[in-house]
Every structure is written in C-alpha cells, then in structure tokens.
Design a protein around this motif. Sequence first.
Motif, PDB file in Angstrom:
ATOM      1  N   UNK A 225       0.835  -1.205   0.000  1.00 50.05           N
ATOM      2  CA  UNK A 225       0.000   0.000   0.000  1.00 50.05           C
ATOM      3  C   UNK A 225       0.868   1.253   0.000  1.00 50.05           C
ATOM      4  N   UNK A 226       1.933   1.227   0.777  1.00 51.45           N
ATOM      5  CA  UNK A 226       2.871   2.352   0.798  1.00 51.45           C
ATOM      6  C   UNK A 226       3.493   2.549  -0.582  1.00 51.45           C
ATOM      7  N   UNK A 227       3.897   1.439  -1.199  1.00 48.93           N
ATOM      8  CA  UNK A 227       4.563   1.509  -2.501  1.00 48.93           C
ATOM      9  C   UNK A 227       3.628   1.991  -3.594  1.00 48.93           C
ATOM     10  N   UNK A 228       2.411   1.455  -3.624  1.00 53.94           N
ATOM     11  CA  UNK A 228       1.447   1.849  -4.660  1.00 53.94           C
ATOM     12  C   UNK A 228       0.991   3.289  -4.474  1.00 53.94           C
ATOM     13  N   UNK A 229       0.850   3.728  -3.227  1.00 56.85           N
ATOM     14  CA  UNK A 229       0.473   5.116  -2.975  1.00 56.85           C
ATOM     15  C   UNK A 229       1.546   6.066  -3.485  1.00 56.85           C
ATOM     16  N   UNK A 230       2.814   5.699  -3.245  1.00 55.37           N
ATOM     17  CA  UNK A 230       3.919   6.532  -3.703  1.00 55.37           C
ATOM     18  C   UNK A 230       3.895   6.682  -5.222  1.00 55.37           C
ATOM     19  N   UNK A 231       3.555   5.605  -5.925  1.00 54.55           N
ATOM     20  CA  UNK A 231       3.525   5.651  -7.389  1.00 54.55           C
ATOM     21  C   UNK A 231       2.435   6.587  -7.901  1.00 54.55           C
TER      22      UNK A 231
END
Length: 447
Positions: free
Chosen positions: A229-235
């Motif tokens: 979730x952290x990674x996809x939000x950053x994208x």
Amino acid sequence: MNDFETLTPRKIVEELDRFIIGQTKAKKAVAIALRNRIRRMKLAPEDREEIAPKNILMIGPTGVGKTEIARRLAKLCNAPFVKVEATKYTEVGYVGRDVESMIRDLMAAGYRMVMEELREEVLNTAEQKVTERILDALLPGMQSQIQSENVITPNPTREWLKGQLVRGELDDREIEIEVTSQNGGALEIFAGQPFEDLESTFSGIAGLFGGKGKKKRRMKIREARNVLLQEESEKLIDKDKAAELARERVEQNGIIFVDEIDKIASRSGQTSSIDVSREGVQRDILPIVEGSKVSTKYGIVDTTHILFIAAGAFTVSKPTDLIPELQGRFPIRVELDSLNAADFEKILIEPENSLIRQYTQLLETESVKLTFTPQAIHELAVICEQANKQTENIGARRLHTIMEHLLEDISFYASEKKGETVTIDEAFVAERFKGIFERPDLAKFIL
C-alpha cells in the motif's frame, strides 16, 4: 479556507483551553497572531506580501505550557510545526549546528503532512492495485480475466480468492512479493543537507551505483498489504506537486518554536568567549527570522512569513540581553505565570488528556478501576506545589513524578488485581507521601 475562517480569536482560545490550563495572556497573543494570518490571506497578493507575521516571545519558567501552546496552535490550524532548542546551535565550536536546519526540518514536516493528505486521496485506487498484486502472488501466471472468442469473462478462481482476501480470511497466509529497494532516493541526499548529516550522506553513496531495484520478500499477507500500500500510494502521488504544496504551506502557515532562547542571550555586564559565541548564534538566527531564502531538498523556502515563537525562562539573563536586531523581530512579548496548587488541581482533571484520565485508562486495560476523591486530587496538587518550592520548579511536569510515585504499587500489582476497584482518597495519598517533606534530601531524591 472556510474551516480556517471560523477560527476567531475567541474560538482559538477556547480550543486551547481544552488542553492547557490558565495562561490566558499567552493564548490571546497566539490567537491574534493566527487570526492575523487568516486576515492576511484575504488581501490582494501585492498587499499580502508587505505584511510580516508578528513573532512572539514567551517568558516563563519551565513546565507552564509554552511549548504546548505553540504545538496545539499548529495542530489547530493544520500548520507545519517544528520545535528547536536554541542551545543546540552552540554545542560544537563557535556555532554548532547550521541554523538553516530548522527550516529544512520544517520543510520536511510540511512535506510529510502533504504526502499523508495525498495518500488519503489515492487510497482507494492504491488498495485496488494492492489487492491485484497479492492475487498475482497467490496465483502466479494466472491473469485476472480469461479471454475466449473475443469475450472477456472473470476468472472464477481469482474472484473467489479475491472475496476471501477482502474479508481478511487470508491474512495469515505467507506469500512472496517483489518490492522496491530503498536505494532509489540516494541522489537526493546531496540537496540542501546540513553539515552534520554528512555521515548519512556517505552511507547512502552505495545507492548511487545500485539505483532503484527490486527484491523479493516473503511475508504474511497482513504485512504485505501495508508494504504494498505504501509503494502503490507513492507511485500514484505526484512528488513535484507534493513538494510545491508543502513549500507553499510552510512559507504561508509554518510555525517554528525556538525554545531556550534565553540561553543564547549575553548576560548583562559580562564579556567572554562564551558570550561572543552566543551573540554569534543570535546573528545567525537573525536573517532566518527577518526573512531569507533557504535551500532544502524540496526546493528553496522563503522564511519571510513563517511565524516564530521563541521562549525562555530568563532567570539569569533578560530579554533586553538579546541583540537589539533580534529583539525587534519579536515585538509581542507575553509573560506566563508560575503554576500554583489551584492550577495543578485543574490540570489533573480538566484537560481532555488529563493525567487522571490517562492513568485510569491505562489501568482499565488490566481490568482495574481507579477512582479519585476530590480531596485526594486537592492533596496531590498541594504536594506538587510544595515539591516545586522545595526542589527545582519544573511546573506541571512535576505531576508526572507525583502520579508515578502515588500509583507505583498499584501499577506493579495490577495484573493480580483484575476486577478490583481501587479508591484513591486523602488517606491513601497521605500514606504514600508520608515523611517525604520532613527530609529535604529525600524529597529531592523521590520527587
């Protein structure tokens, strides 16, 4: 802006009263300063630029609420906020830590604040992407849909697993996922870094050669969901937009609380290398408060309209011992009152996060119910006042020591007292503090 406009000075003081007892003069001063910011934002841009914030100097002993007033004010208006100690700029050599670091810290706080808000905006989309990635890990090689004769139909197995995943039934199952390594931002570490951060700079040099990479990790779905979730939000977040929004918020609404400013004042009638160092720090801080441009990792920040709230006890030095130029940059001065027994009694019970409430909630987790009689609370306040008079006056912080000593045995044996109700009355308080003030050395040791 609409929510901001409802913050009249009276409303601001009322909100601060929920958490801080007394200190009406200081509350009114910060309330007016905040309201003037709201008024300024309604002006035409050319007029707005000419109006500088009226910085505040708080004078009062430790533990009376100086920091808390500034922190609560920033939280009330959702403004980026940092607290710095003026003394840390004198710790190494002539001038210690780079004074511009306070602006970099404020900008970092503003950026984190904006990123959290933008993450909320993309949360639903990010959660959908995370679900699909977890399903890919559960069913490697299987597409989300089956295409046959130009007709696309859902994959029944994948849809069934998706239902279980959404309901949390698969949270304890382990999967192997591919995540981005943390070396990606290494190039940024050189931008606007203060000297004392060189160690972390060199530690990141390895990332310059590795760049962003992927690595596989095995973990439970519950943990994988948070990582992904952290990674996809950053994208999904535009980092340039986030930096721009953060910079604007910092420049227009940022608040910096400079504590212990009295420690960098040159004492009247004294001249020494230490006093020269203190004056040097004041002169370094001066352009930041006056308004200057500071380079940060997220761009250049103009400090002209940042609100500075300085504070100090001024027991040895006086506000007039500061250099005249710096004095002129803090036109609003408020003196905070020392706390007495009546104040301590209110602090124990009135704020929303009062100490009585905190300790009651903590022991309720062990199924122990605490009740305090009014007489016991009054006696605790009297003891706190007496302790501050006989030992060092540390204000409301003394209450933490008092409460810990009072409830030491109850906290220790709480797991053996499940289901019990413990009443703290005047006799209980008297027993716990019996004889302490008869021996000054013992009072200093315990309280």
